[in-house]
Design a protein around this motif. Structure first.
Motif, PDB file in Angstrom:
ATOM      1  N   GLY A   1      40.099   1.320  96.481  1.00 54.76           N
ATOM      2  CA  GLY A   1      38.955   1.468  95.592  1.00 54.76           C
ATOM      3  C   GLY A   1      38.895   2.863  94.993  1.00 54.76           C
ATOM      4  O   GLY A   1      38.680   3.023  93.788  1.00 54.76           O
ATOM      5  N   TYR A   2      39.084   3.861  95.838  1.00 57.17           N
ATOM      6  CA  TYR A   2      39.109   5.235  95.339  1.00 57.17           C
ATOM      7  C   TYR A   2      40.258   5.431  94.350  1.00 57.17           C
ATOM      8  O   TYR A   2      40.092   6.095  93.325  1.00 57.17           O
ATOM      9  CB  TYR A   2      39.247   6.239  96.482  1.00 57.17           C
ATOM     10  CG  TYR A   2      37.989   6.422  97.306  1.00 57.17           C
ATOM     11  CD1 TYR A   2      36.744   6.584  96.710  1.00 57.17           C
ATOM     12  CD2 TYR A   2      38.046   6.469  98.695  1.00 57.17           C
ATOM     13  CE1 TYR A   2      35.595   6.768  97.463  1.00 57.17           C
ATOM     14  CE2 TYR A   2      36.901   6.654  99.461  1.00 57.17           C
ATOM     15  CZ  TYR A   2      35.690   6.804  98.841  1.00 57.17           C
ATOM     16  OH  TYR A   2      34.558   6.992  99.585  1.00 57.17           O
ATOM     17  N   TYR A   3      41.398   4.862  94.660  1.00 55.20           N
ATOM     18  CA  TYR A   3      42.558   4.988  93.774  1.00 55.20           C
ATOM     19  C   TYR A   3      42.255   4.376  92.404  1.00 55.20           C
ATOM     20  O   TYR A   3      42.551   4.965  91.370  1.00 55.20           O
ATOM     21  CB  TYR A   3      43.768   4.317  94.413  1.00 55.20           C
ATOM     22  CG  TYR A   3      45.038   4.469  93.620  1.00 55.20           C
ATOM     23  CD1 TYR A   3      45.772   5.647  93.683  1.00 55.20           C
ATOM     24  CD2 TYR A   3      45.503   3.448  92.801  1.00 55.20           C
ATOM     25  CE1 TYR A   3      46.940   5.808  92.958  1.00 55.20           C
ATOM     26  CE2 TYR A   3      46.668   3.594  92.065  1.00 55.20           C
ATOM     27  CZ  TYR A   3      47.388   4.765  92.148  1.00 55.20           C
ATOM     28  OH  TYR A   3      48.541   4.920  91.424  1.00 55.20           O
ATOM     29  N   ARG A   4      41.640   3.215  92.400  1.00 54.10           N
ATOM     30  CA  ARG A   4      41.297   2.543  91.131  1.00 54.10           C
ATOM     31  C   ARG A   4      40.244   3.308  90.346  1.00 54.10           C
ATOM     32  O   ARG A   4      40.203   3.237  89.116  1.00 54.10           O
ATOM     33  CB  ARG A   4      40.833   1.124  91.407  1.00 54.10           C
ATOM     34  CG  ARG A   4      41.963   0.226  91.821  1.00 54.10           C
ATOM     35  CD  ARG A   4      41.540  -1.216  91.916  1.00 54.10           C
ATOM     36  NE  ARG A   4      42.675  -2.018  92.302  1.00 54.10           N
ATOM     37  CZ  ARG A   4      42.712  -2.796  93.371  1.00 54.10           C
ATOM     38  NH1 ARG A   4      41.648  -2.903  94.151  1.00 54.10           N
ATOM     39  NH2 ARG A   4      43.788  -3.504  93.662  1.00 54.10           N
ATOM     40  N   GLN A   5      39.395   4.034  91.061  1.00 52.54           N
ATOM     41  CA  GLN A   5      38.378   4.857  90.402  1.00 52.54           C
ATOM     42  C   GLN A   5      38.953   6.206  89.961  1.00 52.54           C
ATOM     43  O   GLN A   5      38.241   7.035  89.413  1.00 52.54           O
ATOM     44  CB  GLN A   5      37.191   5.109  91.344  1.00 52.54           C
ATOM     45  CG  GLN A   5      36.389   3.886  91.655  1.00 52.54           C
ATOM     46  CD  GLN A   5      35.286   4.165  92.678  1.00 52.54           C
ATOM     47  OE1 GLN A   5      35.213   5.227  93.275  1.00 52.54           O
ATOM     48  NE2 GLN A   5      34.429   3.186  92.875  1.00 52.54           N
TER      49      GLN A   5
ATOM     50  N   ASN B   1      51.559   4.244  99.126  1.00 51.46           N
ATOM     51  CA  ASN B   1      50.575   4.686  98.136  1.00 51.46           C
ATOM     52  C   ASN B   1      50.443   6.203  98.114  1.00 51.46           C
ATOM     53  O   ASN B   1      50.199   6.785  97.051  1.00 51.46           O
ATOM     54  CB  ASN B   1      49.239   4.006  98.382  1.00 51.46           C
ATOM     55  CG  ASN B   1      49.275   2.543  98.002  1.00 51.46           C
ATOM     56  OD1 ASN B   1      49.895   2.173  97.002  1.00 51.46           O
ATOM     57  ND2 ASN B   1      48.649   1.700  98.794  1.00 51.46           N
ATOM     58  N   LEU B   2      50.608   6.847  99.264  1.00 52.35           N
ATOM     59  CA  LEU B   2      50.609   8.319  99.284  1.00 52.35           C
ATOM     60  C   LEU B   2      51.776   8.845  98.450  1.00 52.35           C
ATOM     61  O   LEU B   2      51.639   9.853  97.725  1.00 52.35           O
ATOM     62  CB  LEU B   2      50.726   8.838 100.717  1.00 52.35           C
ATOM     63  CG  LEU B   2      49.437   8.808 101.540  1.00 52.35           C
ATOM     64  CD1 LEU B   2      49.741   9.081 103.003  1.00 52.35           C
ATOM     65  CD2 LEU B   2      48.424   9.798 100.997  1.00 52.35           C
ATOM     66  N   GLY B   3      52.907   8.161  98.520  1.00 52.06           N
ATOM     67  CA  GLY B   3      54.059   8.546  97.698  1.00 52.06           C
ATOM     68  C   GLY B   3      53.763   8.400  96.217  1.00 52.06           C
ATOM     69  O   GLY B   3      54.154   9.254  95.409  1.00 52.06           O
ATOM     70  N   LEU B   4      53.083   7.333  95.841  1.00 48.47           N
ATOM     71  CA  LEU B   4      52.732   7.134  94.431  1.00 48.47           C
ATOM     72  C   LEU B   4      51.784   8.237  93.929  1.00 48.47           C
ATOM     73  O   LEU B   4      51.936   8.726  92.815  1.00 48.47           O
ATOM     74  CB  LEU B   4      52.059   5.769  94.236  1.00 48.47           C
ATOM     75  CG  LEU B   4      52.943   4.545  94.414  1.00 48.47           C
ATOM     76  CD1 LEU B   4      52.113   3.271  94.249  1.00 48.47           C
ATOM     77  CD2 LEU B   4      54.109   4.545  93.436  1.00 48.47           C
TER      78      LEU B   4
END
Length: 66
Positions: A27-31, A60-63
């Motif tokens: 959710g944080y990533y999408r925001q 996801n940390l890598g992204l």
């Protein structure tokens, strides 16, 4: 997000905590709140290191780091 954060701290959902925290991080990533997303992903890898959720969190940390 607020509801998921409450669930992640509830002992009743202890076994599902990594899944819940992963959803919070997503959710944080999408925001586009990458700092909070990164913190959540890191927390998953520390608290639940040998889980499928941790593998996804490392990815996801890598992204985010790119």
């Amino acid at each position: 997000m607020e509801i998921l954060e409450k669930l992640s701290g509830n002992e009743r959902y202890f076994n599902d905590a990594p899944k819940i925290k992963l959803k919070i991080a997503e959710g944080y990533y999408r925001q586009r709140d990458l700092e909070k997303a990164q913190n959540q992903y890191a927390e998953i890898t520390e608290q639940s290191p040998k889980t499928e959720e941790a593998s996804e969190a490392y990815y996801n940390l890598g992204l985010i780091s790119q």
